[in-house]
Design a protein around this motif. Structure first.
Motif, short mmCIF file in Angstrom:
data_model
loop_
_atom_site.label_atom_id
_atom_site.label_comp_id
_atom_site.label_asym_id
_atom_site.label_seq_id
_atom_site.Cartn_x
_atom_site.Cartn_y
_atom_site.Cartn_z
N SER A 150 -13.24 3.14 10.20
CA SER A 150 -14.21 2.30 10.00
C SER A 150 -14.21 1.43 8.94
O SER A 150 -13.88 1.72 7.86
CB SER A 150 -15.59 3.34 9.76
N GLY A 151 -14.35 -0.02 9.13
CA GLY A 151 -13.88 -1.09 8.21
C GLY A 151 -12.33 -1.37 8.34
O GLY A 151 -12.23 -2.52 7.54
N PHE A 152 -11.47 -0.70 8.79
CA PHE A 152 -10.16 -1.00 8.85
C PHE A 152 -9.81 -1.58 10.40
O PHE A 152 -10.30 -1.16 11.17
CB PHE A 152 -9.43 0.10 8.33
N SER A 153 -8.92 -2.45 10.21
CA SER A 153 -8.46 -2.87 11.50
C SER A 153 -6.89 -3.09 11.49
O SER A 153 -6.42 -3.30 10.56
CB SER A 153 -9.03 -4.29 12.00
N GLY A 154 -6.26 -3.16 12.43
CA GLY A 154 -4.84 -3.20 12.47
C GLY A 154 -3.85 -2.39 12.60
O GLY A 154 -4.43 -0.90 12.38
N GLY A 155 -2.75 -2.34 12.40
CA GLY A 155 -1.82 -1.23 12.02
C GLY A 155 -1.94 -0.65 10.64
O GLY A 155 -1.93 -1.65 9.63
N ALA A 156 -1.48 0.39 10.62
CA ALA A 156 -1.43 1.07 9.13
C ALA A 156 0.12 1.37 8.75
O ALA A 156 0.81 2.10 9.61
CB ALA A 156 -2.36 2.27 9.06
N TRP A 157 0.63 1.10 7.49
CA TRP A 157 1.92 1.19 7.14
C TRP A 157 2.20 2.19 5.97
O TRP A 157 3.22 2.78 6.19
CB TRP A 157 2.53 -0.21 6.75
N CYS A 158 1.24 2.07 5.07
CA CYS A 158 1.43 3.02 4.14
C CYS A 158 0.22 3.37 3.40
O CYS A 158 -0.92 2.96 3.75
CB CYS A 158 2.37 2.35 2.92
N LEU A 159 0.43 4.76 2.64
CA LEU A 159 -0.61 5.35 2.02
C LEU A 159 -0.59 5.83 0.64
O LEU A 159 0.59 6.24 0.32
CB LEU A 159 -1.47 6.54 2.82
N VAL A 160 -1.51 5.43 -0.24
CA VAL A 160 -1.41 6.22 -1.72
C VAL A 160 -2.75 6.30 -2.11
O VAL A 160 -3.64 6.05 -1.95
CB VAL A 160 -0.78 5.17 -2.63
N LYS A 161 -2.86 7.58 -3.08
CA LYS A 161 -3.99 7.82 -3.77
C LYS A 161 -3.78 7.35 -5.06
O LYS A 161 -2.82 7.45 -5.90
CB LYS A 161 -3.99 9.41 -3.85
#
Length: 207
Positions: A150-161
């Motif tokens: 929700s609110g995000f579109s496209g491909g996701a490459w990386c995550l960080v806190k």
């Protein structure tokens, strides 16, 4: 995330105390590395996961790559006794030191390309995946996955806190952040000049 390393046939380990590098033998090409204490996982390009329990001085185990539908490892996570490996065909978990791996991709929807796991993040009770088709979340150590885009579109490459937020780097969409455990995402691209973000790092107060 997948971080291709520019050397073949060896893994280089740096010790910050003296600024030097030394070679430790692993024969496949290394694509990604995860560490926790003296435990080191090295994801290879076609041969599964190599494991060291002594800070990469020696490699005591390498996974039976036939356990993976595709043994090209894109991402790794160590969470206590659980090891996670993201591949081109979904997520795998090992709870016996990397000897055996089991596919845990229930709920990941789409083709092989759509479910390629680019990055893995553990935050509290949740696991998050960055995949080609977006972001997924699990509350049961990866047994089941739910899309949280929700609110995000496209491909996701990386995550960080970073602080109270989870940040995700996208393919063509820049950076988004969530303060709701991924329930919703908000664009965070104030000074970015490119929409392709393949890696993020949190260091102190800086992202």
């Amino acid at each position: 995330p997948m971080r291709p390393i520019t050397f073949l046939s060896v893994l280089l380990v740096s010790f910050c105390t003296n600024g030097q590098w030394q070679h430790t033998n692993t024969s496949p090409q290394i694509q990604t590395i995860a560490t926790q204490g003296d435990t080191v996982l090295a994801g290879t390009a076609g041969s599964g996961v190599a494991v060291s329990f002594d800070g990469a001085d020696s490699w005591t185990s390498i996974s039976n790559w036939t356990e993976f539908t595709d043994p090209y490892i894109r991402s790794l996570l160590i969470d206590g006794d659980d090891f996670y490996a993201g591949t081109l065909t979904g997520l795998y978990r090992s709870n016996d030191g990397g000897t055996q791996w089991y596919l845990i991709s229930n709920g990941l929807v789409g083709s092989q390309h759509d479910t390629a796991v680019n990055d893995i993040l553990k935050d509290g009770q949740y696991l998050f995946l960055a995949v080609i088709s977006g972001i997924y979340r699990s509350a049961d150590n990866g047994a089941n996955w739910t899309s949280v885009n929700s609110g995000f579109s496209g491909g996701a490459w990386c995550l960080v806190k970073h602080g109270p937020y989870i940040f995700v780097g996208g393919s063509g969409t820049g950076v988004f952040r969530s303060s709701t455990n991924g329930v919703s995402w908000t664009e965070s691209n104030l000074v970015l000049t490119s929409g392709n973000v393949h890696d993020l790092l949190s260091v102190g107060n800086d992202l």
